[in-house]
Design an enzyme around this catalytic site. Sequence first.
Site, short mmCIF file in Angstrom:
data_model
loop_
_atom_site.label_atom_id
_atom_site.label_comp_id
_atom_site.label_asym_id
_atom_site.label_seq_id
_atom_site.Cartn_x
_atom_site.Cartn_y
_atom_site.Cartn_z
N LEU A 17 -4.33 2.26 -3.78
CA LEU A 17 -3.22 3.13 -3.37
C LEU A 17 -3.55 3.81 -2.03
O LEU A 17 -3.60 5.03 -1.92
CB LEU A 17 -2.94 4.19 -4.46
N ARG A 60 -2.89 3.47 2.45
CA ARG A 60 -1.70 3.62 3.32
C ARG A 60 -0.59 2.67 2.88
O ARG A 60 0.57 3.06 2.72
CB ARG A 60 -2.10 3.33 4.78
N ILE A 61 -0.96 1.38 2.72
CA ILE A 61 0.08 0.39 2.39
C ILE A 61 0.48 0.51 0.91
O ILE A 61 1.66 0.42 0.57
CB ILE A 61 -0.40 -1.04 2.73
N ARG A 115 -10.97 3.32 -6.42
CA ARG A 115 -12.24 3.92 -6.86
C ARG A 115 -12.05 5.41 -7.14
O ARG A 115 -12.70 5.98 -8.00
CB ARG A 115 -13.32 3.68 -5.81
N ARG A 158 -6.37 -9.65 0.49
CA ARG A 158 -7.18 -10.72 1.05
C ARG A 158 -7.39 -11.74 -0.07
O ARG A 158 -7.53 -11.36 -1.24
CB ARG A 158 -8.55 -10.21 1.52
N ASP A 203 0.31 -14.05 -0.44
CA ASP A 203 0.42 -14.12 1.03
C ASP A 203 -0.93 -14.48 1.64
O ASP A 203 -1.01 -14.81 2.82
CB ASP A 203 0.90 -12.77 1.57
N GLU A 212 -8.07 -19.91 4.08
CA GLU A 212 -6.87 -20.01 4.93
C GLU A 212 -7.18 -20.89 6.14
O GLU A 212 -8.28 -20.81 6.67
CB GLU A 212 -6.44 -18.62 5.39
N HIS A 246 0.17 -15.82 5.07
CA HIS A 246 -0.45 -14.60 5.62
C HIS A 246 0.44 -14.01 6.71
O HIS A 246 0.04 -13.90 7.87
CB HIS A 246 -1.85 -14.91 6.18
#
Length: 327
Positions: free
Chosen positions: A157, A159-160, A180, A237, A261, A266, A284
């Site tokens: 939880l 910024r994004i 955490r 990621r 995504d 990748e 991505h």
Amino acid sequence: MTPAADTRPHILTLAKLPALMVEPLQAAFVVHDRLHEGDAAAFARLAGNIRGVAGGGESKIPRALMDQLPALGVVSIMGVGYDGVDVPAALERSVAVTHTPGVLNDEVADLALGLVLSVARRIPQADRYVRAGRWAAEGPMPLARKVSGARLGIVGLGRIGQAIARRAEAFGMSIAYTARNARPDSGYTYYPSALELAAQVDFLVVITPGGEGTRHLINAEVLNALGPTGYLVNVARGSVVDESALVDALQNGVIAGAALDVFEDEPRPLPALLALDNVVLTPHMASATLQTRTAMAHLAVDNLKAHFAGRPLLTPVPEWTARQART
Ligand code: NAP
Ligand code: 8YV
């Protein structure tokens, strides 16, 4: 008359960066585009001049590359994630590391919600269904899963993650999270582990940093807890999810579906993922709009300019800020 010497600092770019970053870079610096990957002799000749490195969130900057750049002073990542940078090696060499937090929160959160809707309502599958003429031949598609009012779990939880939660509130979703550290001020329900969170939600959205600290945080046990009506969405990621455990869970109905995504390897997602109908895959691209990539590019270039002008960096990574506070 002899031309004036070019005093612009030399920069090595590590990825095929977009024109909207390359153009401002070239205006301010002498840019060596992926020189280390191509011409070994030219790289050996010029490496001593290189004072800055610019890359994207996926770029790898290992200790071995820094060893070859004795004049390196700054690494600027156009991306908020910098798990590809060997930060301890950079700090040992007094190499500053910067990234682009904040300016992409809305974009990544928008795509996360788009993926939740896509996987639950089977939007890409529905598009394929209409195009293949199956609507006329077979009638309506099977019923999908309602998103509004469902239970959302956010892994990370930050910024994004908070931007995702705000959007989910508008869908009337109940919101829980793990990290955490609890954030009591958020008003959302905290679970101390991904396992406990997964057992309580319909959609599990992953948005932590990558790297060793989060490797395979989403494993077979967590997917089992998410259960046969649960969906996984990964915009963090690829390394955060054990992809072979995920394939197994998707193939065997352990979870209902996944939207991804990002991938462990990748740009080559596991072929087994491509063969599954209960997954939605994007390349991505969570921050990939003209508006947001322009903002990211400007911030990444401005960090380099600040470094070479001796001004404070705009957005150094926390490890650099902590180091500066100690010295
Ligand atoms: P942020 O503000 O630093 O938030 C990261 C969150 O992850 C924090 O809540 C942190 O909380 C939590 N976290 C860190 N380690 C954890 C662990 N081991 N277990 C559980 N939670 C953990 O970062 P952000 O700006 O939101 O960006 C998050 C990540 O999204 C980036 O690092 C990047 O990898 C990814 N990203 C992907 C795309 C894309 O294109 N798909 C675009 C942008 C970002 P605690 O410290 O309390 O654990
Ligand atoms: C980009 C990202 O794909 O910000 C990140 O961490 O993964 C994405 O925004 C990338 O950084 C573009 O260079």
